[in-house]
Design an enzyme around this catalytic site. Structure first.
Site, PDB file in Angstrom:
ATOM      1  N   ARG A   1      23.267   1.139  -7.053  1.00  0.00           N
ATOM      2  CA  ARG A   1      22.163   1.988  -7.693  1.00  0.00           C
ATOM      3  C   ARG A   1      20.822   1.642  -7.188  1.00  0.00           C
ATOM      4  O   ARG A   1      20.060   2.445  -7.102  1.00  0.00           O
ATOM      5  CB  ARG A   1      22.277   2.019  -9.141  1.00  0.00           C
ATOM      6  CG  ARG A   1      23.890   2.591  -9.872  1.00  0.00           C
ATOM      7  CD  ARG A   1      23.903   4.044  -9.307  1.00  0.00           C
ATOM      8  NE  ARG A   1      23.026   4.897  -9.631  1.00  0.00           N
ATOM      9  CZ  ARG A   1      22.896   5.254 -10.968  1.00  0.00           C
ATOM     10  NH1 ARG A   1      23.443   4.993 -12.029  1.00  0.00           N
ATOM     11  NH2 ARG A   1      21.893   6.178 -11.154  1.00  0.00           N
TER      12      ARG A   1
ATOM     13  N   GLN B   1      23.622   8.595  -8.626  1.00  0.00           N
ATOM     14  CA  GLN B   1      24.831   7.889  -8.746  1.00  0.00           C
ATOM     15  C   GLN B   1      25.721   8.200  -7.587  1.00  0.00           C
ATOM     16  O   GLN B   1      26.414   7.179  -7.044  1.00  0.00           O
ATOM     17  CB  GLN B   1      25.641   8.348  -9.997  1.00  0.00           C
ATOM     18  CG  GLN B   1      26.875   7.891 -10.297  1.00  0.00           C
ATOM     19  CD  GLN B   1      26.814   6.398 -10.511  1.00  0.00           C
ATOM     20  OE1 GLN B   1      26.068   5.874 -11.346  1.00  0.00           O
ATOM     21  NE2 GLN B   1      27.655   5.618  -9.863  1.00  0.00           N
TER      22      GLN B   1
ATOM     23  N   ARG C   1      15.727  12.070 -16.911  1.00  0.00           N
ATOM     24  CA  ARG C   1      17.175  12.119 -17.312  1.00  0.00           C
ATOM     25  C   ARG C   1      17.135  12.735 -18.479  1.00  0.00           C
ATOM     26  O   ARG C   1      16.373  12.564 -19.383  1.00  0.00           O
ATOM     27  CB  ARG C   1      17.797  10.491 -17.464  1.00  0.00           C
ATOM     28  CG  ARG C   1      19.071  10.699 -18.140  1.00  0.00           C
ATOM     29  CD  ARG C   1      19.586   9.301 -18.326  1.00  0.00           C
ATOM     30  NE  ARG C   1      20.499   8.935 -17.348  1.00  0.00           N
ATOM     31  CZ  ARG C   1      21.417   8.120 -17.077  1.00  0.00           C
ATOM     32  NH1 ARG C   1      22.014   7.736 -18.227  1.00  0.00           N
ATOM     33  NH2 ARG C   1      21.998   7.767 -15.874  1.00  0.00           N
TER      34      ARG C   1
ATOM     35  N   HIS D   1      24.422  14.361 -11.065  1.00  0.00           N
ATOM     36  CA  HIS D   1      23.878  12.909 -11.078  1.00  0.00           C
ATOM     37  C   HIS D   1      23.843  12.347  -9.552  1.00  0.00           C
ATOM     38  O   HIS D   1      24.614  11.628  -9.170  1.00  0.00           O
ATOM     39  CB  HIS D   1      25.026  11.995 -12.005  1.00  0.00           C
ATOM     40  CG  HIS D   1      24.533  10.785 -12.386  1.00  0.00           C
ATOM     41  ND1 HIS D   1      23.099  10.505 -12.096  1.00  0.00           N
ATOM     42  CD2 HIS D   1      24.860   9.894 -12.995  1.00  0.00           C
ATOM     43  CE1 HIS D   1      23.051   9.091 -12.679  1.00  0.00           C
ATOM     44  NE2 HIS D   1      24.140   8.858 -13.157  1.00  0.00           N
TER      45      HIS D   1
ATOM     46  N   ASP E   1      35.395   8.755 -14.835  1.00  0.00           N
ATOM     47  CA  ASP E   1      34.299   8.802 -15.638  1.00  0.00           C
ATOM     48  C   ASP E   1      34.806   8.924 -17.108  1.00  0.00           C
ATOM     49  O   ASP E   1      35.599   9.044 -17.421  1.00  0.00           O
ATOM     50  CB  ASP E   1      33.274   9.841 -15.237  1.00  0.00           C
ATOM     51  CG  ASP E   1      31.963   9.888 -15.963  1.00  0.00           C
ATOM     52  OD1 ASP E   1      31.680   9.064 -16.703  1.00  0.00           O
ATOM     53  OD2 ASP E   1      31.300  10.984 -16.058  1.00  0.00           O
TER      54      ASP E   1
ATOM     55  N   CYS F   1      31.422   5.246 -12.326  1.00  0.00           N
ATOM     56  CA  CYS F   1      29.973   5.292 -12.527  1.00  0.00           C
ATOM     57  C   CYS F   1      29.464   4.196 -13.537  1.00  0.00           C
ATOM     58  O   CYS F   1      28.441   3.662 -13.336  1.00  0.00           O
ATOM     59  CB  CYS F   1      29.518   6.718 -12.730  1.00  0.00           C
ATOM     60  SG  CYS F   1      30.074   7.427 -14.165  1.00  0.00           S
TER      61      CYS F   1
HETATM   62  N1  NVA Z   1      29.371  11.753 -17.405  1.00  0.00           N
HETATM   63  C1  NVA Z   1      28.786  10.489 -17.906  1.00  0.00           C
HETATM   64  C2  NVA Z   1      28.056   9.956 -16.902  1.00  0.00           C
HETATM   65  C3  NVA Z   1      27.408   8.808 -17.324  1.00  0.00           C
HETATM   66  C4  NVA Z   1      26.861   8.139 -16.036  1.00  0.00           C
HETATM   67  C5  NVA Z   1      27.514  11.229 -18.876  1.00  0.00           C
HETATM   68  O1  NVA Z   1      26.838  12.251 -18.799  1.00  0.00           O
HETATM   69  O2  NVA Z   1      27.372  10.631 -20.056  1.00  0.00           O
HETATM   70  N1   CP Z   2      25.974   5.191 -14.219  1.00  0.00           N
HETATM   71  C1   CP Z   2      24.656   5.431 -14.807  1.00  0.00           C
HETATM   72  O1   CP Z   2      24.079   6.455 -14.615  1.00  0.00           O
HETATM   73  O2   CP Z   2      24.651   4.640 -15.786  1.00  0.00           O
HETATM   74  P1   CP Z   2      23.547   4.578 -17.016  1.00  0.00           P
HETATM   75  O3   CP Z   2      23.734   5.677 -17.813  1.00  0.00           O
HETATM   76  O4   CP Z   2      23.629   3.429 -17.329  1.00  0.00           O
HETATM   77  O5   CP Z   2      22.163   4.831 -16.424  1.00  0.00           O
END
Ligand code: NVA
Ligand code: CP
Length: 326
Positions: free
Chosen positions: A312, A138, A108, A135, A231, A272
């Site tokens: 998830r 997700q 990540r 992602h 989101d 998400c």
């Molecule tokens: N768009 C958000 C998704 C988090 C799961 C981010 O990248 O912070």
């Molecule tokens: N939805 C998601 O990816 O959550 P986290 O950022 O907590 O992993």
């Protein structure tokens, strides 16, 4: 599991056929049912899994860890600052080292190029746990949640309302189009998805009997939708943009009235997570107008956000079992 995904990386849904995605969803449902029934799996017994995190995570990290333990694998968390990665050692070198020790690697972080480079050099499957662009784990969970709710995906419509050019918008466009859904992105014009991606997704939809709508008109975008999805307005790494995003996205906040505009009493709410839906977090207290969904919707009967969060673990487990399982 009909498709053979052994040894494959999972970097974005664009790399997978509709049939492969459907198989991953079927495996997810089986693994979920087994877990609910208390059936212990050992599909990853003796496997070692590295979890590299450049950005914070609750769901993704915990889903990978619990999925590993459920199937007999050992997860190792490698947080930002814990390893030399990118600072003193190239991504390619770290990939080759970890690939000699681990059977699979989750990444990540910010750059999609980094996760692609890891996959190129590691020699073991690499799974994308979120980058600035995509992602995929997700959206697999999102698709499972919609499938559980409505029985199937084909022909269902999902309207994503908010920042139309972030990782979630991109991945939902691809994932929903691949599964023959009508995917809509409802956003201000300044946050429309990239035209090149829209072109790719329209081509995909043409082959799956799906459809794609990109609009800044809320009434048009949500009419008839089976699911409203949103989101955060500023993704991780975009914190400096919060004030400008609030200004442009405030009209796109998901409300009870927007649900009425769907004209569909069965429509569900998806997110998400993490979500700004009240003022009980430090960041929401700092920016009182940051709120992409009304609390009444988030906590309401149509909300499926915690089913989605639970999914998830089942979908991430399916990805690992399919690619490195015995
Ligand atoms: N768009 C958000 C998704 C988090 C799961 C981010 O990248 O912070
Ligand atoms: N939805 C998601 O990816 O959550 P986290 O950022 O907590 O992993």
């Amino acid at each position: 599991m009909a498709a053979n995904l052994k040894g494959r990386s999972f970097l974005k849904l664009l790399d997978f056929t509709p049939g492969e995605i459907a198989d991953l969803l079927t495996l997810s449902a089986t693994l979920k049912a087994n877990k609910r029934a208390g059936v212990k799996g050992m599909a990853m017994e003796g496997r070692n899994v590295a979890l590299i995190f450049e950005k914070a995570s609750t769901r993704t990290r915990c889903a990978f860890v619990t999925a590993c333990f459920d199937e007999g694998a050992h997860p190792e968390y490698l947080g930002k600052g814990d390893i030399q990665f990118g600072k003193k050692e190239t991504v390619a070198d770290t990939a080759r080292v970890l690939g000699r020790m681990f059977d699979g690697i989750q990444f990540r972080g910010y750059s999609q190029d980094v996760v692609e480079t890891l996959a190129k050099y590691a020699g073991v499957p690499v799974w994308n746990g979120l980058t600035d662009d995509w992602h995929p784990t997700q959206v697999l969970a999102d698709l499972l949640t919609v499938q559980e709710e409505f029985g199937s995906l084909r022909g269902r419509s999902l309207a994503y309302v908010g920042d139309g050019r972030n990782n979630m918008a991109n991945e939902l466009l691809v994932g929903c189009a691949k599964m023959g859904m009508h995917v809509r992105v409802v956003a201000p014009k300044s946050l429309f998805p990239k035209p090149a991606l829209v072109e790719v997704v329209r081509d995909i939809a043409a082959g799956t009997h799906g459809a794609v709508t990109i609009t800044d008109d809320i009434a048009e975008g949500v009419a008839g939708a089976d699911a409203l999805y949103t989101d955060v307005w500023a993704s991780m790494g975009e914190e400096a943009k919060i004030p400008e995003r609030i200004a442009v996205l405030k009209p796109y906040k998901i409300t009870r009235q927007m649900f009425q505009q769907t004209g569909n009493a069965q429509a569900i709410f998806l997110h998400c997570l993490p979500a700004f839906h009240n003022h009980d977090t430090d960041m929401a207290r700092q920016f009182p107008d940051i709120c992409e969904v009304e609390n009444e919707v988030f906590e309401g009967a149509q909300s499926r956000v915690f089913d989605e969060a639970e999914n998830r673990v089942h979908t991430i487990k399916a990805v690992m079992v399919a690619t490195i399982g015995r």
